[in-house]
Design a protein around this motif. Structure first.
Motif, short mmCIF file in Angstrom:
data_model
loop_
_atom_site.label_atom_id
_atom_site.label_comp_id
_atom_site.label_asym_id
_atom_site.label_seq_id
_atom_site.Cartn_x
_atom_site.Cartn_y
_atom_site.Cartn_z
N VAL A 28 43.72 49.64 33.07
CA VAL A 28 43.44 48.24 33.46
C VAL A 28 42.67 47.55 32.33
O VAL A 28 42.99 46.42 31.94
CB VAL A 28 42.63 48.19 34.77
CG1 VAL A 28 42.20 46.76 35.10
CG2 VAL A 28 43.45 48.78 35.93
N ALA A 29 41.67 48.27 31.79
CA ALA A 29 40.86 47.69 30.71
C ALA A 29 41.72 47.41 29.48
O ALA A 29 41.57 46.37 28.83
CB ALA A 29 39.71 48.64 30.35
N ARG A 31 44.99 46.80 29.42
CA ARG A 31 45.88 45.66 29.71
C ARG A 31 45.10 44.34 29.66
O ARG A 31 45.60 43.35 29.11
CB ARG A 31 46.52 45.84 31.09
CG ARG A 31 47.54 46.96 31.11
CD ARG A 31 48.14 47.13 32.49
NE ARG A 31 49.15 48.17 32.51
CZ ARG A 31 49.82 48.52 33.60
NH1 ARG A 31 49.58 47.94 34.76
NH2 ARG A 31 50.74 49.47 33.55
N GLU A 32 43.88 44.34 30.20
CA GLU A 32 43.07 43.10 30.17
C GLU A 32 42.75 42.71 28.73
O GLU A 32 42.76 41.53 28.37
CB GLU A 32 41.78 43.29 30.97
CG GLU A 32 42.03 43.28 32.47
CD GLU A 32 40.79 43.59 33.28
OE1 GLU A 32 40.90 43.53 34.52
OE2 GLU A 32 39.73 43.92 32.70
N ARG A 33 42.47 43.73 27.92
CA ARG A 33 42.15 43.46 26.52
C ARG A 33 43.36 42.87 25.80
O ARG A 33 43.24 41.92 25.03
CB ARG A 33 41.72 44.78 25.87
CG ARG A 33 40.85 44.56 24.69
CD ARG A 33 40.09 45.79 24.38
NE ARG A 33 39.77 45.77 22.97
CZ ARG A 33 39.12 46.72 22.36
NH1 ARG A 33 38.72 47.78 23.03
NH2 ARG A 33 38.86 46.63 21.09
N GLY A 35 45.62 41.16 27.17
CA GLY A 35 45.76 39.80 27.69
C GLY A 35 44.86 38.81 26.98
O GLY A 35 45.19 37.63 26.87
N ARG A 36 43.70 39.28 26.48
CA ARG A 36 42.74 38.36 25.86
C ARG A 36 43.03 38.07 24.39
O ARG A 36 42.56 37.08 23.86
CB ARG A 36 41.31 38.95 25.96
CG ARG A 36 40.69 38.83 27.34
CD ARG A 36 39.19 39.09 27.27
NE ARG A 36 38.88 40.43 26.80
CZ ARG A 36 38.75 41.50 27.58
NH1 ARG A 36 38.90 41.38 28.88
NH2 ARG A 36 38.46 42.69 27.07
N SER A 65 53.40 46.02 32.28
CA SER A 65 52.27 45.08 32.39
C SER A 65 52.74 43.64 32.27
O SER A 65 53.81 43.36 31.71
CB SER A 65 51.24 45.38 31.29
OG SER A 65 51.73 44.94 30.04
N HIS A 66 51.92 42.72 32.77
CA HIS A 66 52.22 41.29 32.58
C HIS A 66 51.72 40.83 31.21
O HIS A 66 52.17 39.82 30.69
CB HIS A 66 51.50 40.45 33.64
CG HIS A 66 51.89 40.81 35.03
ND1 HIS A 66 53.18 40.67 35.49
CD2 HIS A 66 51.19 41.32 36.06
CE1 HIS A 66 53.24 41.08 36.74
NE2 HIS A 66 52.05 41.48 37.11
N GLU A 67 50.76 41.57 30.65
CA GLU A 67 50.05 41.10 29.45
C GLU A 67 50.85 41.33 28.17
O GLU A 67 50.73 40.56 27.22
CB GLU A 67 48.69 41.82 29.32
CG GLU A 67 47.70 41.47 30.41
CD GLU A 67 47.88 42.29 31.67
OE1 GLU A 67 48.85 43.10 31.74
OE2 GLU A 67 47.08 42.13 32.61
#
Ligand SMILES: Cc1cc2nc3c(=O)[nH]c(=O)nc-3n(C[C@H](O)[C@H](O)[C@H](O)COP(=O)(O)O)c2cc1C
Length: 155
Positions: A28-29, A31-33, A35-36, A65-67
């Motif tokens: 999750v971390a 993928r979030e990264r 995304g940013r 993933s969406h990112e």
């Protein structure tokens, strides 16, 4: 331009498709990264004429993933001999709908040179190659962000 290293490739668990929609916190971390950031630089060695398993594992966690899809990607290859892994990476990244930026993808000859970061940074030829690739990457990303999204067509 700010460049961050992702250091946890080796900490990721092996990919499990049953967990792809509800992944572990470290995924999750990641993928979030992804995304940013505005873009991803990949510098990946070749092992046995292929992508190292650990790196392919990281990519596999990003497939659903969406990112990741649409993210600008540049390949920084450190060895002119390592053509198979680069070709495989291109195929995988294309399959994952990455936006591979060819003008920012380079092969720098560091094979068997045993140069450290400081030496690489001051070598005139290598420095020129890296700086112009980073400038091309930034230019491509800036240009892309200026292009308006296609509007849906009314029917
Ligand atoms: C297990 C293993 C397999 C490798 N297979 C290849 C290969 O098929 N083709 C290649 O060009 N280099 C191969 N290499 C060399 C690496 O891609 C890389 O150039 C070398 O490990 C030096 O990287 P370093 O400077 O980060 O240590 C291999 C290295 C290892 C450890």
């Amino acid at each position: 331009m700010s460049i961050q290293h992702y250091l946890d490739v080796g900490q990721l668990p092996h990919f499990d498709p049953d967990l792809a929609d509800n992944p572990p916190a470290i995924v999750v971390a990641l993928r979030e990264r992804i995304g940013r950031v505005d873009g991803i630089l990949i510098s990946c060695p070749e092992y046995a004429r292929g992508i190292p398993g650990s790196f392919k594992n990281a990519l596999d966690w990003l497939v659903a993933s969406h990112e990741f899809p649409g993210k600008p990607v540049a390949l920084f290859n450190a060895s002119p001999r390592a053509s198979h892994a680069q070709a495989a990476l291109r195929l995988v990244l294309d399959t994952m709908s990455a936006n591979l930026v060819e003008s920012a993808s380079i092969t720098v000859n560091l094979l068997a040179k045993e140069m450290g970061e400081a030496e690489i940074a001051v070598d005139p030829q290598i420095r020129r190659q890296i700086v112009s690739a980073l400038e091309a990457f930034k230019g491509w990303i800036d240009e892309k962000s200026r292009v308006p999204e296609k509007q849906p067509v009314d029917v």
